[in-house]
Design a protein around this motif. Structure first.
Motif, PDB file in Angstrom:
ATOM      1  N   TRP B 190       0.768  -1.232  -0.051  1.00 42.86           N
ATOM      2  CA  TRP B 190      -0.035  -0.107   0.094  1.00 42.86           C
ATOM      3  C   TRP B 190       1.026   1.226  -0.091  1.00 42.86           C
ATOM      4  O   TRP B 190       0.324   2.494  -0.648  1.00 42.86           O
ATOM      5  N   ALA B 191       1.948   1.177   0.490  1.00 40.57           N
ATOM      6  CA  ALA B 191       2.985   2.323   0.455  1.00 40.57           C
ATOM      7  C   ALA B 191       3.334   2.701  -0.923  1.00 40.57           C
ATOM      8  O   ALA B 191       3.913   3.679  -1.166  1.00 40.57           O
ATOM      9  N   TRP B 192       3.151   1.679  -1.745  1.00 37.65           N
ATOM     10  CA  TRP B 192       3.550   1.883  -3.163  1.00 37.65           C
ATOM     11  C   TRP B 192       2.402   1.934  -4.042  1.00 37.65           C
ATOM     12  O   TRP B 192       2.266   1.815  -5.304  1.00 37.65           O
ATOM     13  N   GLY B 193       1.221   2.358  -3.363  1.00 36.22           N
ATOM     14  CA  GLY B 193      -0.123   2.404  -3.904  1.00 36.22           C
ATOM     15  C   GLY B 193      -0.642   1.006  -4.599  1.00 36.22           C
ATOM     16  O   GLY B 193      -1.602   0.989  -5.303  1.00 36.22           O
ATOM     17  N   LEU B 194      -0.056  -0.155  -4.015  1.00 35.60           N
ATOM     18  CA  LEU B 194      -0.605  -1.430  -4.563  1.00 35.60           C
ATOM     19  C   LEU B 194      -1.129  -2.114  -3.426  1.00 35.60           C
ATOM     20  O   LEU B 194      -1.172  -1.565  -2.186  1.00 35.60           O
ATOM     21  N   ASN B 195      -1.513  -3.391  -3.615  1.00 33.35           N
ATOM     22  CA  ASN B 195      -2.046  -4.498  -2.403  1.00 33.35           C
ATOM     23  C   ASN B 195      -1.660  -5.947  -2.839  1.00 33.35           C
ATOM     24  O   ASN B 195      -1.277  -5.980  -4.058  1.00 33.35           O
ATOM     25  N   CYS B 196      -1.692  -6.625  -1.858  1.00 30.63           N
ATOM     26  CA  CYS B 196      -1.589  -8.027  -2.158  1.00 30.63           C
ATOM     27  C   CYS B 196      -2.861  -8.811  -2.118  1.00 30.63           C
ATOM     28  O   CYS B 196      -3.451  -8.893  -0.791  1.00 30.63           O
ATOM     29  N   LEU B 197      -3.506  -9.275  -3.120  1.00 28.46           N
ATOM     30  CA  LEU B 197      -4.700  -9.874  -2.741  1.00 28.46           C
ATOM     31  C   LEU B 197      -4.794 -11.331  -2.891  1.00 28.46           C
ATOM     32  O   LEU B 197      -5.983 -11.792  -2.709  1.00 28.46           O
ATOM     33  N   SER B 198      -3.784 -11.916  -3.166  1.00 24.99           N
ATOM     34  CA  SER B 198      -3.733 -13.333  -2.917  1.00 24.99           C
ATOM     35  C   SER B 198      -2.616 -13.676  -2.069  1.00 24.99           C
ATOM     36  O   SER B 198      -1.612 -12.898  -1.963  1.00 24.99           O
ATOM     37  N   VAL B 199      -2.273 -14.977  -1.644  1.00 26.52           N
ATOM     38  CA  VAL B 199      -1.151 -15.393  -0.948  1.00 26.52           C
ATOM     39  C   VAL B 199       0.103 -15.593  -1.833  1.00 26.52           C
ATOM     40  O   VAL B 199       1.105 -15.773  -1.366  1.00 26.52           O
ATOM     41  N   ASN B 200      -0.011 -15.308  -3.044  1.00 26.73           N
ATOM     42  CA  ASN B 200       1.101 -15.199  -4.081  1.00 26.73           C
ATOM     43  C   ASN B 200       1.608 -14.167  -4.758  1.00 26.73           C
ATOM     44  O   ASN B 200       2.252 -14.037  -5.421  1.00 26.73           O
ATOM     45  N   ASP B 201       0.819 -13.055  -4.277  1.00 27.79           N
ATOM     46  CA  ASP B 201       1.139 -11.552  -5.096  1.00 27.79           C
ATOM     47  C   ASP B 201       2.366 -11.075  -4.233  1.00 27.79           C
ATOM     48  O   ASP B 201       2.637 -10.927  -3.122  1.00 27.79           O
ATOM     49  N   PRO B 202       3.506 -10.751  -5.300  1.00 32.40           N
ATOM     50  CA  PRO B 202       4.631 -10.412  -4.542  1.00 32.40           C
ATOM     51  C   PRO B 202       4.774  -9.109  -3.903  1.00 32.40           C
ATOM     52  O   PRO B 202       3.869  -8.349  -4.436  1.00 32.40           O
ATOM     53  N   VAL B 203       5.383  -8.895  -2.839  1.00 34.19           N
ATOM     54  CA  VAL B 203       5.474  -7.491  -2.255  1.00 34.19           C
ATOM     55  C   VAL B 203       6.394  -6.731  -2.877  1.00 34.19           C
ATOM     56  O   VAL B 203       7.473  -7.136  -3.142  1.00 34.19           O
ATOM     57  N   PRO B 204       6.117  -5.485  -3.349  1.00 33.10           N
ATOM     58  CA  PRO B 204       7.069  -4.731  -4.321  1.00 33.10           C
ATOM     59  C   PRO B 204       8.434  -4.519  -3.472  1.00 33.10           C
ATOM     60  O   PRO B 204       8.454  -4.476  -2.084  1.00 33.10           O
TER      61      PRO B 204
END
Lengths: 300, 568
Positions: B190-204
């Protein structure tokens, strides 16, 4: 309709909070029970009888009860708060929150009232013969649910922030209005028969503002649409419709966004250009004066 | 200290297995005992229900986001302020009550331990100052770890011992109780304006997935042998169709076995599961998937959950799930507060009105109740409202009413504006189960106490345990109306907290002997972690270490430290 008269007998040293003065609170009670109703000053509780001479008799229900408040109650708050029926007459000036959250009945304030009159009002009629303070027909601090219904009429002038977060109902101001009218409004109608200053309809989402006098500075977020004949406080007239605030979100109906409406007196061609030129010249002068170096300063 | 004897009540206590038998409960020197002397003060509880003090496993009751909620919602305490009586303090607020109301209201309902569910480590001092100002109830706070830069870096490199040493250091620095994870990786994204919506979404930037974070923190938690398990609010909260993300998160826990000396059996606690049990793919076909969720929970004993019941009130949502709160304000257009907490977490706040006239809200209401009614093991499913997110904690008695009475919930279910649509999108109408007093005691006392690693102290009436005893004015053997259930659980007839009567006839009479629980986990000295901490404070933090740690009696006047030895 039966009448109870409350005559203030000593001025409160601080401010008195007297919500127990509505027809709802007094209906069906004996005079002794009415005298024992609680009022608050600072962090202390007192009885209504300690501050008011009480005479007459209430009706069996709120709708059958008229309350007349006599004497200087300019330091008494919450008169007519949450009242649902009947009649309240305030013979002199009153403090804040007159008719706040009222749902029905009529209130007539013969003098001036302070700020927050008709806050969160849902129904009924509130008439102010004198001037009103800031935030009439508005939302409570922090809330997004301002005046929802009913009618407020002010014979004199009003302060700033009229109809802040207004959602419904009608406010008619026969005099002038200070800055910020209908800020964040999502419904309702505000009529100003006198003049307005600025921030008219700023961040307005829906609702209507009608201005019959002049406005010092228009919000940039409104655009002219057309001239329309509408009824204003029982009188038909042709006014120019502007919509806005274009910087806000607006819900859509059949694909078309619904805007807030602002009606102003039409300006004739030529008159418009001249008025605009004069206003810009005034603004330039004002700006120059503000940024002018002090007398005798070395800078060019 | 005084002695008390609570005589002739119908006792419900899962710890001793007593199911409504008439029994006397004896209290001496703050503990439950077998018997007391003849000078003991006697309370006649005949015709009444006796339970242990209740244990709150997840609520947001202290700290910066709670206080910002109070700050930016003056309308929440409009008309609700009450002057203090009997030497008590003024109270106010509905969904975000004052600290004083928080303490009093929990005590009046018979709660004696409450866990603050999300402590931003940087603001731990604020959390503890509010906990200190919350009377009567014992409290602990869970620092958040799921988006913490130290954790992300260590876990990316599979450094288990370093992760554990950092957890140990942070629990001590913040006087925290457990490892809390909120939207793992998603809040950092979120600090990058993004989110992780599944357990496999990479964190920026960090290039790690929520799955790696969750598994790594479970492993570190069990390496340390902490009293509580990893406590998670999974990714993709609040969205239609999110139950698959929830099941994916549950599966990350497979194969782990609890390692601790506290009798805790689970290795994952998943909180406010109601918000994570949604089917459909939009708000139009939104539906309950509580059946799929509870099938999994029932079959996996190393997992506990709490419900997060929607109470159909106007409330204030607040979570460290920053992107979710932004999503919510876009939906309801109400005011939004948002903050980034440096290297650690974030938070958002948005008011929310759960209206019975809105189909989605009514379905959410039903899902919360279904979770509890479908739970085969009440020792692993606890009642919460994720206060204040799904509703204020003061509604627990109403939720208990709905769970104990099919009549009461049918009356609510069938009078929704969109009742037919709600019934067809949920399972509640077909559930006949009515929870017993014993099952309520499991879900609100023994169960959460065991999951928190506190089963030897709280949540039961066995001799030697802390004397938290509650008497409710309801006779389980007589007939009673659903509303009498709610009434009885709202204002306990008697609450004894650690041996001191604090509530009598529903009225608070004593500020008690409040304690702050925290976990002191000892590990081998780890110079790398200490150096990393020092470096990050020099490089990134806006405060120095000396202004970070929670130290001394100002913050914790009455500590209750639970020691764990993970040195090797």
């Amino acid at each position: 309709m039966e009448t109870v008269t409350l005559t203030i007998k000593k001025a409160p040293t601080l401010y008195l909070e007297a919500e127990a003065t509505t027809p709802d609170a007094l209906a069906g009670k004996s005079l002794d029970q009415i005298r024992a109703l609680p009022v608050y000053m600072g962090n202390e509780e007192f009885t209504l009888g300690e501050f008011f001479e009480i005479a007459g008799a209430p009706g069996a229900t709120a709708a059958d009860t008229r309350v007349v408040v006599k004497g200087d109650v300019s330091r008494v708050k919450y008169l007519g708060m949450k009242m649902s029926a009947g009649e309240l007459v305030i013979e002199s000036n009153a403090d804040m929150y007159v008719g706040a959250w009222m749902t029905g009945g009529t209130i007539t304030a013969k003098g001036n009232v302070d700020s927050f009159a008709g806050t969160g009002m849902k129904g009924g009629e509130l008439t102010i013969m004198g001037n009103a303070g800031n935030y009439i027909g508005s939302a409570y601090r922090g809330d997004w649910r301002g005046m929802q219904g009913g009618r407020i009429r002010v014979k004199g002038n009003v302060g700033s922030d009229t109809g802040y977060f207004m959602n419904g109902g009608e406010i008619v101001i026969e005099g002038n209005a200070d800055v910020h009218v209908g800020t964040h409004a999502e419904g309702g109608k505000i009529v100003i028969k006198g003049n307005a200053k600025s921030r008219l309809g700023g961040q307005m989402v829906e609702g209507t503002i009608v201005l019959l006098g002049t406005v010092d500075v228009m919000m940039p977020g409104f655009k002219y649409v057309r001239d329309e004949e509408i009824e204003v406080d029982g009188e038909k007239m042709t006014l120019s419709l502007y919509v806005g605030d274009l910087g806000e979100r607006h819900r859509k109906r059949k694909g078309e966004p619904i805007y807030g409406k602002l009606y102003l007196r039409p300006v004739k061609a030529g008159e418009d250009a001249a008025a605009r030129e004069a206003r810009l010249a005034r603004a330039r002068e004002a700006k120059k004066a503000r940024f002018a170096p002090p007398e005798g300063s070395a800078s060019a | 200290m005084a002695e008390y004897l609570i005589k002739n009540g119908f006792v419900f206590d899962p710890v001793t297995g007593v199911k409504g038998d008439k029994k006397d409960i004896a209290v001496k020197d703050g503990k439950i005992v077998d018997s007391v002397s003849s000078s003991a003060k006697v309370y006649d509880a005949s015709g009444k229900t006796v339970m242990a003090g209740a244990v709150e496993v997840h609520a947001h009751v202290a700290g910066p986001k709670v206080n910002e909620g109070r700050n930016y919602r003056p309308e929440d305490k409009l008309f609700g302020t009450r002057a203090g009586v009997n030497g008590m303090r003024t109270t106010g607020g509905f969904s975000i009550p004052t600290t004083f109301k928080t303490g009093y209201a929990y005590a009046q309902m018979g709660y004696t331990v409450v866990m603050e569910a999300a402590m931003p480590p940087l603001y731990a001092r604020h959390v503890h100052e509010e906990i200190r100002d919350t009377p009567i109830i014992d409290e602990g706070a869970f620092p958040v770890f799921g988006n913490n830069w130290f954790v992300l870096e260590y876990l990316k490199n599979n450094e288990l011992e370093n992760t554990a040493a950092y957890i140990s250091w942070l629990l001590r620095a913040t006087k925290g109780y457990a490892v809390k994870v909120v939207n793992p990786g998603g809040t950092e994204a979120w600090a990058w304006g993004l989110n992780c919506l599944s357990v496999n979404d990479p964190v920026p930037y960090f290039d790690i997935t929520p799955a790696q974070i969750v598994k790594g923190l479970i492993e570190a938690n069990e390496y340390l042998g902490l009293p509580h398990s990893m406590h998670i609010h999974a990714n993709n909260l609040g969205n239609p169709g999110n139950y698959t993300t929830t099941l994916d998160t549950f599966r990350l826990n497979e194969g782990f076995k609890a390692n601790n000396r506290f009798g805790r059996e689970q290795t994952m606690h998943h909180t406010h599961v109601q918000f994570h049990s949604y089917g459909g793919d939009n708000w139009g076909n939104f539906e309950s998937k509580s059946d799929a969720i509870m099938d999994y929970v029932n079959a996996h004993p190393n997992l506990t959950i709490d419900t997060g019941n929607v109470t159909l009130d106007e409330t204030t949502t607040m979570t460290a799930d920053g992107p979710f709160e932004h999503h919510l304000t876009e939906l309801n257009h109400l005011k939004w507060a948002n903050v980034d907490v440096e290297l650690e977490t974030a938070a958002g706040i948005v008011p929310y009105v759960y209206s019975p006239d809105i189909k989605v809200c009514a379905i959410q209401w039903a899902i919360g109740l279904e979770l509890a009614l479908l739970a085969k093991d009440p020792m692993r499913c606890f009642i919460t409202t994720d206060h204040p997110n799904a509703g204020p904690f003061t509604r627990y008695p109403r939720i208990i009413k709905w769970l104990m009475s099919k009549e009461a919930r049918e009356e609510r279910l069938t009078t929704f504006k969109h009742a037919d649509k709600v019934i067809s999108a949920t399972h509640l109408h077909g559930l006949d189960r009515e929870l017993s007093f014993y099952e309520i005691a499991q879900m609100t006392r023994a169960g959460p106490a065991k999951a928190l690693g506190l089963m030897g102290t709280y949540g039961g009436l066995a001799p030697g345990m802390d004397a938290d005893v509650v008497v409710y004015d309801i006779n389980p053997e007589a007939s009673f109306t659903p509303d009498q259930i709610e009434q009885a659980f709202t204002a306990a007839a008697l609450v004894i907290k650690t041996g001191v009567p604090v509530v009598e006839n529903g009225v608070v009479i004593n500020n008690g002997n409040k304690r702050t629980l925290w976990v002191d986990a000892k590990v081998n000295e780890n110079p790398q972690v200490l150096r990393d901490v020092e470096e990050k404070f020099l490089k990134y933090y806006s405060v120095s270490l000396n202004n970070y740690e929670v130290k001394g009696g100002h913050y914790i006047p009455n500590p209750y430290a639970i020691e764990v030895d993970a040195t090797q």
